[in-house]
Design an enzyme around this catalytic site. Sequence first.
Site, PDB file in Angstrom:
ATOM      1  CB  SER A  79      23.541   1.558  67.075  1.00  0.00           C
ATOM      2  OG  SER A  79      22.263   1.180  67.555  1.00  0.00           O
TER       3      SER A  79
ATOM      4  CB  SER B 294      18.365   4.459  69.148  1.00  0.00           C
ATOM      5  OG  SER B 294      17.424   3.689  69.168  1.00  0.00           O
TER       6      SER B 294
ATOM      7  CG  ASP C 252      15.948   2.462  66.761  1.00  0.00           C
ATOM      8  OD1 ASP C 252      14.914   2.621  67.308  1.00  0.00           O
ATOM      9  OD2 ASP C 252      16.596   1.309  67.041  1.00  0.00           O
TER      10      ASP C 252
HETATM   11  C1  GLA Z   1      15.421  -1.849  67.940  1.00  0.00           C
HETATM   12  C2  GLA Z   1      15.329  -1.499  66.390  1.00  0.00           C
HETATM   13  C3  GLA Z   1      13.980  -0.723  65.957  1.00  0.00           C
HETATM   14  C4  GLA Z   1      12.896  -1.220  66.654  1.00  0.00           C
HETATM   15  C5  GLA Z   1      13.068  -1.586  68.217  1.00  0.00           C
HETATM   16  C6  GLA Z   1      11.821  -2.301  68.793  1.00  0.00           C
HETATM   17  O1  GLA Z   1      15.462  -0.668  68.742  1.00  0.00           O
HETATM   18  O2  GLA Z   1      16.278  -0.858  65.984  1.00  0.00           O
HETATM   19  O3  GLA Z   1      14.095  -0.817  64.767  1.00  0.00           O
HETATM   20  O4  GLA Z   1      12.287  -2.553  66.030  1.00  0.00           O
HETATM   21  O5  GLA Z   1      14.226  -2.507  68.459  1.00  0.00           O
HETATM   22  O6  GLA Z   1      10.754  -1.696  68.739  1.00  0.00           O
END
Ligand code: GLA
Length: 389
Positions: A130, A128, A174
């Site tokens: 982002s 994450s 995230d």
């Molecule tokens: C990505 C998305 C989250 C979540 C995950 C899977 O990281 O940004 O919101 O859905 O995938 O759990």
Amino acid sequence: MKKKIIQSTTAHFENNFQNSPEHIFLSPGRINIIGEHVDYNDGFVLPAAINKYICFAVSQNHNSECVLIAKDLNETYRFDLKDEIKPVNIMWVNYILGVVHQLKEKGADLKGFNVVFSSNIPMGAGLSSSAALECGIGYALNKIFDLHLSKKEIALIGQKSEHTFVGVNCGIMDQFASVFGKKNKVIKLDCTSLEYEYHKADFNNYSLLLLDSNVKHTLLTSGYNDRRNEVEQGLEIIKEKFPEVATFRDCNEKMLSDLKETLGDLLYKRCNFVVKEIQRVQAAVTALENSNFVQLGQLMSETHHGLSQEYEVSCDEIDFMVNAVQNEKSVLGSRMMGGGFGGCSINLVEKGSENDLIEKIAKQYKTAFGIELKAYKVKVSKGTTKYKK
Ligand code: GLA
């Protein structure tokens, strides 16, 4: 690790703007113990912020121009707050513009700013980066311009910006984890009400080890949005037959098997994963509270099986990594983490066995795919914060 990135980001700011930044912010990446692809399905998730960050060095510049510098990419982008804010074709810029756009929509009184940012969160690895970028910039602008936004609002702005300027219809996990992370705590988040509670991230004689497949999840945007559409379709069908069902949370496996034919193979598999994953998170929280790590590990492995076979968001490389540790005595559980189609697996591993394990799996992985495996030992850390000098 923190110090190094703060120093280099500050130095880069000074070189570019000939003065010191007024503020430094750190915004972390996240792991997720369990609860994958259920944040947009009214489920629960169990993420935590980690000690890998994007660092932001920021100052107001007292005009209406904003200057964004991505240190790691050696790229600069300028825009004027007086102009209409629209997505551009530079991906990293959109994460920031999306947040600025949201803030402007909310009537925030923004002024020009200069920002340099740099990251030690591996990109495209399911950690994450982002969300860290969106939430870091939202948090920074909130502080600098006294916008009085709550942490929840900052997370929601980050999510909306990803929907509108990046094109991924992500859930809230995230952004929430990045903003609400706490040292040595995992967050149990109810993705419907956004109520949350912290649980001790105490894994006793075990540690969390991330193995990075080094496969970048380029299919993520389309694959992710496809899954969302599929489960939405599935839920509509379920609701028609069972009007008492409002969300997947009200749904059980029996209902799904009654509807197997109407749903068809594909939607049945997708929905079945969601329903079971929501239950697994509840069971995992109990296991964690009771220090039952064998149980926790088993649930993680079940999640992987579902992600791979039912939700179909894994890939050969990740499946290989997960299978490879399956028979290792030192590993209690392993699964793909994050959106999928590449990225990392998260492994619950006996403390002290990590290095041998990494060496062994890396060799097998290299032989199978010709790709170097990377590994990260992460600590559960604090969420987005202003760094005090
Ligand atoms: C990505 C998305 C989250 C979540 C995950 C899977 O990281 O940004 O919101 O859905 O995938 O759990």
